[in-house]
Design an enzyme around this catalytic site. Structure first.
Site, PDB file in Angstrom:
ATOM      1  N   HIS A 228       2.239   3.452  -8.850  1.00 25.17           N
ATOM      2  CA  HIS A 228       2.757   1.953  -9.575  1.00 25.17           C
ATOM      3  C   HIS A 228       2.932   1.319  -9.855  1.00 25.17           C
ATOM      4  CE1 HIS A 228      -1.977   1.799  -7.670  1.00 25.17           C
ATOM      5  NE2 HIS A 228      -2.524   2.546  -8.135  1.00 25.17           N
TER       6      HIS A 228
ATOM      7  N   ASP B  89       1.239  -1.203  -0.355  1.00 25.23           N
ATOM      8  CA  ASP B  89       0.035  -0.155   0.380  1.00 25.23           C
ATOM      9  C   ASP B  89       0.836   1.446  -0.080  1.00 25.23           C
ATOM     10  OD1 ASP B  89      -1.715   2.010  -0.508  1.00 25.23           O
ATOM     11  OD2 ASP B  89      -2.562   1.198   2.053  1.00 25.23           O
TER      12      ASP B  89
ATOM     13  N   LEU C  86      11.844 -19.882  -4.691  1.00 22.82           N
ATOM     14  CA  LEU C  86      10.923 -18.841  -3.632  1.00 22.82           C
ATOM     15  C   LEU C  86       9.093 -19.423  -4.776  1.00 22.82           C
ATOM     16  CD1 LEU C  86       9.614 -16.769  -2.228  1.00 22.82           C
ATOM     17  CD2 LEU C  86      10.316 -15.440  -4.246  1.00 22.82           C
TER      18      LEU C  86
HETATM   19  C1  IPE Z   1      -1.556   0.369  -4.135  1.00 19.20           C
HETATM   20  O1  IPE Z   1      -1.315   1.316  -3.097  1.00 19.20           O
HETATM   21  C2  IPE Z   1      -2.673  -0.710  -4.085  1.00 19.20           C
HETATM   22  C3  IPE Z   1      -2.903  -1.101  -5.285  1.00 19.20           C
HETATM   23  C4  IPE Z   1      -1.848  -1.251  -6.105  1.00 19.20           C
HETATM   24  C5  IPE Z   1      -3.687  -1.048  -5.628  1.00 19.20           C
HETATM   25  P1  IPE Z   1      -2.725   2.433  -3.822  1.00 19.20           P
HETATM   26  O2  IPE Z   1      -3.065   3.092  -5.354  1.00 19.20           O
HETATM   27  O3  IPE Z   1      -3.254   1.860  -2.300  1.00 19.20           O
HETATM   28  O4  IPE Z   1      -2.255   3.602  -2.559  1.00 19.20           O
HETATM   29  P2  IPE Z   1      -2.304   4.579  -1.608  1.00 19.20           P
HETATM   30  O5  IPE Z   1      -3.132   4.613  -0.771  1.00 19.20           O
HETATM   31  O6  IPE Z   1      -3.185   4.852  -2.653  1.00 19.20           O
HETATM   32  O7  IPE Z   1      -1.009   5.682  -1.508  1.00 19.20           O
HETATM   33 MG    MG Z   2      -3.965   2.503  -0.665  1.00 19.69          MG
END
Ligand code: IPE
Ligand code: MG
Length: 229
Positions: free
Chosen positions: A19, A2, A113
């Site tokens: 991302h 996250d 792994l």
């Molecule tokens: C990555 O972080 C989660 C996913 C790939 C779905 P977020 O996209 O939830 O990032 P924040 O919470 O908005 O910072």
């Molecule tokens: Mg998030």
């Protein structure tokens, strides 16, 4: 995993950049887990609730998943990493489903792994799916009601063939499980890291493992019993 969006915002960039940077973190963490001798790593890439995000973001995440699979599968194989994808995959575009299957097939012989990617996954889905399969067995007369117990249900949950989940890490500072593995984390140690996922790497991973190794795992027993061995 996250914190991609917040990381991008900090950089003054669009969420998509977060991302993309997050995908680089995946590569680093997979590599580090391989080197540390971790048996299995399960990453929450896309939850069953993430469909609620803006359409464009969902599409970009799919695209990223596709390109990451194409780009990384060779090095996964080279590093002896066995890929698995867990979740309700039928909801994904056929093109992505095919790509996922092809990537999994490429690494079937790998013995290092276990890398499990949770995509369109939800912990509740996992348990409901297991219940459905148990019901089917009862319906077919292969199992009686009296035979249903934790072990039987467990056998139908995802990852049941792998070792128990020892350590559960959530990055990005939120302290919640958000429908990731539920059944599997009954006795997991939890580490909540403030590090945003794009900045998570070997150092943060080692820090989490370090915290884990200092915990006393009692599994219902008393501390004294554990110390006596
Ligand atoms: C990555 O972080 C989660 C996913 C790939 C779905 P977020 O996209 O939830 O990032 P924040 O919470 O908005 O910072
Ligand atoms: Mg998030």
């Amino acid at each position: 995993m996250d914190g991609n969006g917040r990381w991008a915002k900090q950089q003054g960039k669009a969420r998509h950049h977060g991302h993309k940077a997050g995908a680089e973190s995946v590569r680093r963490v997979v590599q580090a887990c391989g080197e540390l001798g971790v048996e299995a790593l399960t990453l929450f890439a896309f939850s069953s609730e993430n469909w609620k995000r803006p359409k464009l973001e969902v599409e970009l995440l799919m695209e990223l998943f596709m390109t990451a699979l194409s780009r990384e599968v060779k090095s996964l194989k080279k590093n002896n990493v066995k890929l698995r994808v867990i979740g309700e995959l039928s909801a994904f575009p056929q093109r992505l489903q095919d790509k996922i299957q092809k990537s999994i097939d490429e690494t079937t012989e790998c013995t290092g792994l276990h890398l499990n990617i949770a995509a369109n996954y939800g912990g509740r889905w996992d348990v409901a799916n297991a219940a459905k399969q148990i019901a089917r067995q009862v319906q077919l007369g292969e199992l009686s009601l009296d035979q249903i117990d934790e072990n039987q249900l467990n056998a139908f949950t995802q990852l049941s063939d792998l070792p128990e989940v020892d350590l559960f890490i959530r990055t990005g500072g939120e302290v919640r499980v958000s429908n990731f593995l539920l059944w599997q984390i009954a006795y997991s140690e939890m580490v909540f890291s403030d590090v945003l996922w794009p900045e998570f790497g070997e150092e943060a991973l080692k820090d989490a493992i370090d915290q884990f190794s200092k915990r006393q795992r009692r599994f219902g027993k008393t501390g004294e019993q554990i110390e006596e061995g």
